[in-house]
Design a protein around this motif. Structure first.
Motif, PDB file in Angstrom:
ATOM      1  N   UNK A  70       0.819  -1.217   0.000  1.00 13.76           N
ATOM      2  CA  UNK A  70       0.000   0.000   0.000  1.00 13.76           C
ATOM      3  C   UNK A  70       0.852   1.266   0.000  1.00 13.76           C
ATOM      4  N   UNK A  71       2.034   1.217   0.647  1.00  8.76           N
ATOM      5  CA  UNK A  71       2.824   2.433   0.852  1.00  8.76           C
ATOM      6  C   UNK A  71       4.125   2.474   0.047  1.00  8.76           C
ATOM      7  N   UNK A  72       4.388   1.445  -0.728  1.00  6.87           N
ATOM      8  CA  UNK A  72       5.693   1.360  -1.390  1.00  6.87           C
ATOM      9  C   UNK A  72       5.943   2.457  -2.418  1.00  6.87           C
ATOM     10  N   UNK A  73       4.868   3.049  -2.960  1.00  3.24           N
ATOM     11  CA  UNK A  73       5.041   4.057  -4.007  1.00  3.24           C
ATOM     12  C   UNK A  73       4.954   5.485  -3.481  1.00  3.24           C
ATOM     13  N   UNK A  74       4.791   5.654  -2.177  1.00 10.29           N
ATOM     14  CA  UNK A  74       4.730   7.016  -1.617  1.00 10.29           C
ATOM     15  C   UNK A  74       6.141   7.620  -1.605  1.00 10.29           C
ATOM     16  N   UNK A  75       6.323   8.772  -2.234  1.00 12.08           N
ATOM     17  CA  UNK A  75       7.657   9.395  -2.219  1.00 12.08           C
ATOM     18  C   UNK A  75       8.031   9.878  -0.812  1.00 12.08           C
ATOM     19  N   UNK A  76       9.312   9.704  -0.454  1.00 15.86           N
ATOM     20  CA  UNK A  76       9.807  10.076   0.886  1.00 15.86           C
ATOM     21  C   UNK A  76      10.963  11.065   0.753  1.00 15.86           C
ATOM     22  N   UNK A  77      10.840  12.178   1.465  1.00 14.94           N
ATOM     23  CA  UNK A  77      11.927  13.156   1.551  1.00 14.94           C
ATOM     24  C   UNK A  77      12.509  13.097   2.966  1.00 14.94           C
ATOM     25  N   UNK A  78      13.815  12.818   3.062  1.00 18.38           N
ATOM     26  CA  UNK A  78      14.491  12.775   4.362  1.00 18.38           C
ATOM     27  C   UNK A  78      14.954  14.178   4.754  1.00 18.38           C
ATOM     28  N   UNK A  79      14.782  14.491   6.047  1.00 19.03           N
ATOM     29  CA  UNK A  79      15.335  15.724   6.618  1.00 19.03           C
ATOM     30  C   UNK A  79      16.278  15.338   7.761  1.00 19.03           C
ATOM     31  N   UNK A  80      17.441  15.963   7.817  1.00 14.75           N
ATOM     32  CA  UNK A  80      18.389  15.648   8.897  1.00 14.75           C
ATOM     33  C   UNK A  80      19.215  16.881   9.273  1.00 14.75           C
ATOM     34  N   UNK A  81      19.488  16.984  10.565  1.00 16.78           N
ATOM     35  CA  UNK A  81      20.342  18.076  11.043  1.00 16.78           C
ATOM     36  C   UNK A  81      21.704  17.559  11.448  1.00 16.78           C
ATOM     37  N   UNK A  82      21.870  16.207  11.493  1.00 18.50           N
ATOM     38  CA  UNK A  82      23.110  15.611  11.986  1.00 18.50           C
ATOM     39  C   UNK A  82      23.787  14.757  10.921  1.00 18.50           C
ATOM     40  N   UNK A  83      23.079  13.793  10.408  1.00 17.36           N
ATOM     41  CA  UNK A  83      23.657  12.801   9.485  1.00 17.36           C
ATOM     42  C   UNK A  83      23.765  13.366   8.070  1.00 17.36           C
ATOM     43  N   UNK A  84      24.806  14.179   7.857  1.00 16.55           N
ATOM     44  CA  UNK A  84      24.976  14.839   6.563  1.00 16.55           C
ATOM     45  C   UNK A  84      26.062  14.200   5.706  1.00 16.55           C
ATOM     46  N   UNK A  85      26.733  13.174   6.243  1.00 16.60           N
ATOM     47  CA  UNK A  85      27.815  12.555   5.486  1.00 16.60           C
ATOM     48  C   UNK A  85      27.264  11.776   4.294  1.00 16.60           C
ATOM     49  N   UNK A  86      28.176  11.497   3.377  1.00 17.79           N
ATOM     50  CA  UNK A  86      27.807  10.814   2.149  1.00 17.79           C
ATOM     51  C   UNK A  86      27.196   9.445   2.404  1.00 17.79           C
ATOM     52  N   UNK A  87      27.749   8.734   3.394  1.00 17.34           N
ATOM     53  CA  UNK A  87      27.258   7.373   3.652  1.00 17.34           C
ATOM     54  C   UNK A  87      25.800   7.384   4.128  1.00 17.34           C
ATOM     55  N   UNK A  88      25.420   8.427   4.892  1.00 19.27           N
ATOM     56  CA  UNK A  88      24.036   8.520   5.358  1.00 19.27           C
ATOM     57  C   UNK A  88      23.090   8.906   4.208  1.00 19.27           C
ATOM     58  N   UNK A  89      23.599   9.788   3.346  1.00 18.97           N
ATOM     59  CA  UNK A  89      22.808  10.171   2.180  1.00 18.97           C
ATOM     60  C   UNK A  89      22.540   8.939   1.302  1.00 18.97           C
ATOM     61  N   UNK A  90      23.602   8.134   1.098  1.00 22.07           N
ATOM     62  CA  UNK A  90      23.465   6.914   0.290  1.00 22.07           C
ATOM     63  C   UNK A  90      22.488   5.943   0.944  1.00 22.07           C
ATOM     64  N   UNK A  91      22.562   5.851   2.287  1.00 21.99           N
ATOM     65  CA  UNK A  91      21.658   4.957   3.019  1.00 21.99           C
ATOM     66  C   UNK A  91      20.209   5.421   2.879  1.00 21.99           C
ATOM     67  N   UNK A  92      20.036   6.746   2.848  1.00 16.06           N
ATOM     68  CA  UNK A  92      18.690   7.296   2.692  1.00 16.06           C
ATOM     69  C   UNK A  92      18.065   6.883   1.372  1.00 16.06           C
ATOM     70  N   UNK A  93      18.859   7.033   0.302  1.00 14.95           N
ATOM     71  CA  UNK A  93      18.342   6.629  -1.017  1.00 14.95           C
ATOM     72  C   UNK A  93      18.126   5.114  -1.074  1.00 14.95           C
ATOM     73  N   UNK A  94      19.025   4.368  -0.451  1.00 16.48           N
ATOM     74  CA  UNK A  94      18.927   2.911  -0.482  1.00 16.48           C
ATOM     75  C   UNK A  94      17.710   2.413   0.284  1.00 16.48           C
TER      76      UNK A  94
END
Length: 332
Positions: A70-94
């Motif tokens: 039911x929810x797999x196609x809902x677009x998600x935008x991540x907001x963060x004030x701490x985890x700004x490193x590349x690895x966290x960004x990659x994890x967000x997309x993954x």
């Protein structure tokens, strides 16, 4: 509607003010667990999800949402004030996110992204709905065609059991089905029975009815295979309208030769009866009139009364015979 997920109410309030000022409807969840419950219960066009939350962080929420049909196609935008490193960004997309924004958030940039993803979601939802409607229509059409096929198979079974010639044609007049009686008059399904030369015009008349989709009925003479004589048949053609506006024709040829022979004999009988019955009655009437004129001087005599009675009854009998012959002629 847009779901805002953050464990801090002040962050939710700030985002709600920004989005609602541009006409977006919003909903809020203070934890990942609450977000999951609301997502299963409600329909959202977009989820704005904070990464850093206790118990269940944003990545875990996103992974769970993308695993639910039911929810797999809902677009998600991540907001963060701490985890700004590349690895966290990659994890967000993954984990299923479509964008990763660092705080503090520029309201104008956020609104542009929200509008874009919101519009994409609406377009995707519209396309999915159209696809479902199309699939439903295709399924319904297939079901209707299958039902129609079964009905025509049933009709063919009924036609096969008839004692007379039976057949079906498509809208162009091409033979589609014939029963076994047909094959007594024609060597195969593609060939028509042999028609009497004087009845060939029936086919032209049928063509006019075919163009107008009108029922057709006509007497026609046919010859059986290996026979020397023709037999009278009554041809009946009825149009059948299918659901997709296609036309089929159901036809029967009923052998009426015996009936025609009986009608011929009846006509011969009426002709003979007309002569054989009227002639003696006319003579009786004429001679009684002569006798009465000859007996005018003795009209008091009993014989005069008897002859008058003969004349009267002969006139009645002649009238009855004429009425009977007239009725028989009309009935034929």
């Amino acid at each position: 509607m847009i779901l805002i997920v953050d464990d801090k109410p002040e962050n939710i309030f700030s985002l709600e003010v920004t989005l609602q000022s541009k006409g977006f409807k919003t909903d809020a969840a203070l934890s990942g667990e609450e977000a999951l419950k609301k997502s299963l219960k409600n329909d959202y066009a977009l989820i704005i999800l904070d990464v850093q939350m206790p118990e269940m962080d944003g990545f875990e929420v996103a992974e769970t949402l993308t695993g639910i049909n039911k929810t797999k196609d809902i677009p998600i935008i991540f907001l963060t004030a701490v985890n700004k490193e590349k690895k966290f960004i990659a994890k967000g997309y993954a984990s299923g996110g479509i964008d990763y924004i660092a705080k503090p958030v520029d309201p104008d940039i956020l609104l542009l992204k929200v509008k874009t993803f919101y519009r994409l979601y609406e377009q995707t939802s519209t396309l999915q709905k159209m696809q479902k409607d199309l699939q439903k229509e295709v399924t319904q059409r297939k079901l209707a065609q299958e039902q129609l096929k079964l009905k025509f198979e049933e009709v063919n079974s009924i036609l096969e059991s008839l004692p007379q010639i039976a057949f079906t044609l498509d809208g162009k007049g091409t033979i589609e089905f014939v029963n076994q009686e047909w094959l007594k008059y024609s060597p195969n399904i593609a060939s028509c029975p042999v028609i009497h030369p004087d009845d060939q015009g029936v086919l032209d008349t049928w063509s006019l009815h075919q163009e107008l989709f009108e029922p057709f009925e006509k007497e026609i003479r046919l010859k059986k295979l290996h026979a020397n004589s023709y037999r009278y048949h009554l041809l009946k053609m009825t149009p059948v309208f299918k659901q997709n506006n296609e036309i089929k024709w159901v036809g029967t040829l009923t052998d009426i030769d015996e009936r025609k022979q009986l009608e011929k004999k009846k006509d011969e009988f009426l002709s003979v009866a007309s002569h054989e019955l009227k002639t003696p009655l006319t003579s009786i009437k004429a001679f009684s009139q002569i006798a009465l004129r000859a007996m005018q001087d003795i009209n008091e005599h009993k014989a005069y009364a008897y002859i008058s009675k003969v004349k009267e009854q002969s006139e009645k009998l002649q009238s009855l015979v004429e009425d009977l012959l007239d009725i028989s002629t009309v009935a034929s």
